[in-house]
Design an enzyme around this catalytic site. Sequence first.
Site, PDB file in Angstrom:
ATOM      1  N   ARG A 103       3.503  17.323  69.231  1.00 12.05           N
ATOM      2  CA  ARG A 103       2.692  17.805  68.196  1.00 12.05           C
ATOM      3  C   ARG A 103       1.855  16.637  67.495  1.00 12.05           C
ATOM      4  O   ARG A 103       2.397  15.668  67.145  1.00 12.05           O
ATOM      5  CB  ARG A 103       3.632  18.212  67.214  1.00 12.05           C
ATOM      6  N   ASP A 203      12.961  14.762  61.776  1.00  9.47           N
ATOM      7  CA  ASP A 203      12.189  14.683  63.170  1.00  9.47           C
ATOM      8  C   ASP A 203      13.460  14.619  64.301  1.00  9.47           C
ATOM      9  O   ASP A 203      14.102  13.647  64.324  1.00  9.47           O
ATOM     10  CB  ASP A 203      11.282  13.292  63.128  1.00  9.47           C
ATOM     11  N   ASP A 206      13.096  11.966  66.861  1.00 10.47           N
ATOM     12  CA  ASP A 206      13.445  10.606  66.325  1.00 10.47           C
ATOM     13  C   ASP A 206      14.935  10.144  66.063  1.00 10.47           C
ATOM     14  O   ASP A 206      15.446   9.244  66.202  1.00 10.47           O
ATOM     15  CB  ASP A 206      12.706  10.310  65.000  1.00 10.47           C
TER      16      ASP A 206
HETATM   17  C1  PRP Z   1       9.165  18.521  67.639  1.00  9.26           C
HETATM   18  C2  PRP Z   1       9.886  19.474  68.116  1.00  9.26           C
HETATM   19  C3  PRP Z   1       9.239  20.612  68.911  1.00  9.26           C
HETATM   20  C4  PRP Z   1       7.917  20.520  67.864  1.00  9.26           C
HETATM   21  C5  PRP Z   1       8.023  21.822  66.890  1.00  9.26           C
HETATM   22  O1  PRP Z   1       8.469  17.810  69.013  1.00  9.26           O
HETATM   23  O2  PRP Z   1      10.916  18.942  69.119  1.00  9.26           O
HETATM   24  O3  PRP Z   1       8.710  20.450  70.084  1.00  9.26           O
HETATM   25  O4  PRP Z   1       8.005  19.653  67.218  1.00  9.26           O
HETATM   26  O5  PRP Z   1       6.924  21.974  65.982  1.00  9.26           O
HETATM   27  P1  PRP Z   1       5.929  23.022  66.250  1.00  9.26           P
HETATM   28  O6  PRP Z   1       6.814  24.166  66.062  1.00  9.26           O
HETATM   29  O7  PRP Z   1       5.099  22.878  65.030  1.00  9.26           O
HETATM   30  O8  PRP Z   1       5.113  22.982  67.419  1.00  9.26           O
HETATM   31  P2  PRP Z   1       7.447  16.558  68.340  1.00  9.26           P
HETATM   32  O9  PRP Z   1       6.206  16.879  68.721  1.00  9.26           O
HETATM   33  O10 PRP Z   1       7.744  15.648  67.245  1.00  9.26           O
HETATM   34  O11 PRP Z   1       7.751  15.500  69.737  1.00  9.26           O
HETATM   35  P3  PRP Z   1       9.116  14.993  70.241  1.00  9.26           P
HETATM   36  O12 PRP Z   1      10.170  15.894  70.863  1.00  9.26           O
HETATM   37  O13 PRP Z   1       8.520  14.229  71.481  1.00  9.26           O
HETATM   38  O14 PRP Z   1       9.705  13.962  69.227  1.00  9.26           O
HETATM   39  N1  URA Z   2       9.460  18.941  64.573  1.00  9.40           N
HETATM   40  C1  URA Z   2      10.615  18.275  63.984  1.00  9.40           C
HETATM   41  O1  URA Z   2      11.227  17.387  64.814  1.00  9.40           O
HETATM   42  N2  URA Z   2      11.083  18.508  62.712  1.00  9.40           N
HETATM   43  C2  URA Z   2      10.394  19.522  62.148  1.00  9.40           C
HETATM   44  O2  URA Z   2      11.025  19.585  60.915  1.00  9.40           O
HETATM   45  C3  URA Z   2       9.326  19.887  62.589  1.00  9.40           C
HETATM   46  C4  URA Z   2       8.873  19.507  63.782  1.00  9.40           C
END
Ligand code: PRP
Ligand code: URA
Length: 212
Positions: A103, A203, A206
């Site tokens: 995202r 997050d 993370d």
């Molecule tokens: C996070 C989470 C989802 C997304 C949700 O991933 O794991 O995939 O955000 O957000 P949304 O519903 O607004 O699309 P992120 O993009 O942070 O990537 P990551 O899993 O690599 O940390």
């Molecule tokens: N992605 C995350 O990891 N946490 C949130 O709260 C929203 C999007």
Amino acid sequence: MRVHVADHPLIAHKLTYLRDKRTDSPTFRRLAEELMTLLAYEATRDVRVEPFEIETPVAPTTGIKLSNPKPLIVPILRAGLGMLEGMVRLLPSAEVGFLGMQRNEETLEAITYANRLPDDLSGRQVYVLDPMLATGGSMVDAIRFLLERGADDITAVCLLAAPEGIAHLEASLADAGVPVQLVTGSIDERLNELGYIVPGLGDAGDRLYGVV
Ligand code: PRP
Ligand code: URA
């Protein structure tokens, strides 16, 4: 779209520790896996099965076994990877495909950076794993990929969901033409101005794997 909130004290207990900012990464990873296994029980309630003849030491009987083709599990990288083990523990014969999505933290739009799925998903039941359904953008894109390839029954499994994400999913997939359901451990209050779920857990990627 059917939305199922798995309302169980053990799930609520484990979610509380997952949300707690004092929970370290190793514990967070273990809890995410355990929660997935508990949610998998609900998510697979309609998994396709067929009759199976066996003999017990006492008598012949008809049981059931998973139908072919076996279900496909698709964790959305990165954070969905933290749920994979918990799901395959319950469905060891399932196949696994991968989608990498990230995202954009400013626009909140998801980009897809990796895609390793079977080309043809006709007749497949698919379970998409992502801990967070925030705006719903990542999940909508993921489900569209699966629909384009012919998946005919899709279950999204999320540890937490925001009402905004559920509404987006419902509106975007109203004309999907195939059953789509969401199984989640909790529907939280809302999104904040940065697109994070409130109270949420921060997050997820993370907290599982470290800040990148
Ligand atoms: C996070 C989470 C989802 C997304 C949700 O991933 O794991 O995939 O955000 O957000 P949304 O519903 O607004 O699309 P992120 O993009 O942070 O990537 P990551 O899993 O690599 O940390
Ligand atoms: N992605 C995350 O990891 N946490 C949130 O709260 C929203 C999007």
